[in-house]
Design a protein around this motif. Sequence first.
Motif, PDB file in Angstrom:
ATOM      1  N   SER A 103       0.809  -1.214   0.000  1.00 38.38           N
ATOM      2  CA  SER A 103       0.000   0.000   0.000  1.00 38.38           C
ATOM      3  C   SER A 103       0.844   1.267   0.000  1.00 38.38           C
ATOM      4  CB  SER A 103      -0.923   0.018   1.234  1.00 38.38           C
ATOM      5  OG  SER A 103      -1.721  -1.127   1.271  1.00 38.38           O
ATOM      6  N   HIS A 107       2.003   5.308   3.616  1.00 39.68           N
ATOM      7  CA  HIS A 107       0.697   4.920   4.158  1.00 39.68           C
ATOM      8  C   HIS A 107       0.878   3.973   5.345  1.00 39.68           C
ATOM      9  CE1 HIS A 107      -3.462   3.574   4.285  1.00 39.68           C
ATOM     10  NE2 HIS A 107      -3.039   2.325   4.166  1.00 39.68           N
ATOM     11  N   ARG A 162       2.344   5.753   8.458  1.00 42.97           N
ATOM     12  CA  ARG A 162       1.338   6.537   9.164  1.00 42.97           C
ATOM     13  C   ARG A 162       0.421   5.644   9.984  1.00 42.97           C
ATOM     14  NH1 ARG A 162      -3.175   9.724   5.876  1.00 42.97           N
ATOM     15  NH2 ARG A 162      -4.202   7.707   6.105  1.00 42.97           N
ATOM     16  N   GLU A 163      -0.007   4.514   9.400  1.00 45.51           N
ATOM     17  CA  GLU A 163      -0.869   3.588  10.127  1.00 45.51           C
ATOM     18  C   GLU A 163      -0.157   3.037  11.360  1.00 45.51           C
ATOM     19  OE1 GLU A 163      -3.197   0.505   8.408  1.00 45.51           O
ATOM     20  OE2 GLU A 163      -3.390   1.552   6.495  1.00 45.51           O
TER      21      GLU A 163
END
Length: 525
Positions: free
Chosen positions: A379, A383, A386-387
């Motif tokens: 992904s 991304h 950040r998750e």
Amino acid sequence: GHAGVHSAVSAVGSHAVALDTAHGTEELLADHVFSCLDSEHADGLSDVQEDIFRALGEPMVKNALAGCNQTLIAYGASRSGKTHTVLGTRPKPGLLPQLVHKLLQERAAQSNAMLSTSGGGGGSEIRVWFSALDIFDDQVKDLLATDRGSEHAKAPSFVEHPALGVQVVGATEAPCLEAQDMPELLDFALKRRASSTTCLHAASNRSHQLFSLRLESRPGGRKSASQTLVSQGSHARISLFDLAAAERLRDSSEFGTSSSSRQGRAPCFSLASLQTLVQELSGRTSEDLAYRDVMFHATKLTTALKDALVGNCQTCFLATVSASSKCAEESAATLRFAESMKQIRTHPRPAQGLRSEVLPLLHEDVFRLKAQLSAGGTSGPAHLVRELSDRNALIEELRRPGQPQAEERKRLARDREKALDWCGLLSRSASQDALEMEQVTPYLMNMSDDPSLAGCLLYFLQRGERSTFGSDPDNTIVIDGLGVLPNLCTIVNHDNVRVSFSRPDFARRHVLINGQVLPSTTNAK
């Protein structure tokens, strides 16, 4: 509205308003319409506050105790009544104080049920925490923070989780146990806001406030070998957003500095982002979920409102308008935005179990994300990073060591008193006691165009003492914020009658007496 002023907006029964425009009169439907002009009571505003709570507040309490998140968004032009509706005044409490009062009543009723039921098998334990945030220039400030230097400490943040939704991480949460807790907490929050804002920010309602009540309902029964509890408790959040007024940009030109002009545009930008997002959601002009996610993350405000617009939440939109024809343009814009908000649908569902029960799931998420990052990820690294950061922040938040609410309440009360003392201020109760006594001690009081902030800062000048003012932490009275010099002036109260003022030359334009520039030294009585 006021007598003798033509009205551009009028109530049509209890479920519609009539809007007079250049093209004629238009009727707009609403779930509820509240008007102080229609009150039959002598004190119309107080009556309207009660009507609003019965229509909106009581269902919010009932649904929150059942585990459903609740949000109210107050939106409107300056001086249209947003903050008054949310906070109210001491004789006329607004929605937030009444919500807490009702929750404490429910808490007491459930406690009595546990005590009166044989074996302690009935009722539940209800716990309530309050937090207050200020969002300005896309920066989040904790209005209940008490540490020195908290202006520059790590700010609270909004993080997302598929099961928990948008969560606030790093904010101070104060327990609400007794009726006097909420007035003291609100007083501290308003003092924090007023003492750290000047220039354009203080000249009008330029920031957004988020007041949150976090609820936990724990079953009061005891499990035995032959009996199990049907409910394992629930949790929910009641969020009240008091949004900044969307001032026209040309109104900011009167403030001379480029810094203040930039900050004046900040709330306009966040509101413009919200308006664009709502138009996108209500018109369903795009099914691109990735693009929609980018729009939610455009500002802190839209991130904080994500659950209220598309997530697990029951949302109420409160549009406040002035009936005066002078405000017709702003009232029309507010009502148009309310029409768009009516088209949005959320997906509320009760949250079973306590918030802390999500910890095992969060640890699994961290393990999975680390594995994906090690393998390259599908992904995109940014991304996933950040998750992973969000999950770790949530874990840290949920694992913060807790105290019994009574002990935590006392500790935070002591911390607030120390923080106020450091700034040269008194608590709400102490200020009231001082003013109710025969007053001979001179004092200073703040002024603000925002009614909720005006008069909330009270500085007593002690007899025979020298008081210094400014943003430097070594001052007797510390006022931090945009445009505040480290050393503004010095005031000496000689004998409760004679007071002398002095200031450094560089503060010439910052210190005025009765609108006049203060000479470097002057005496007053």
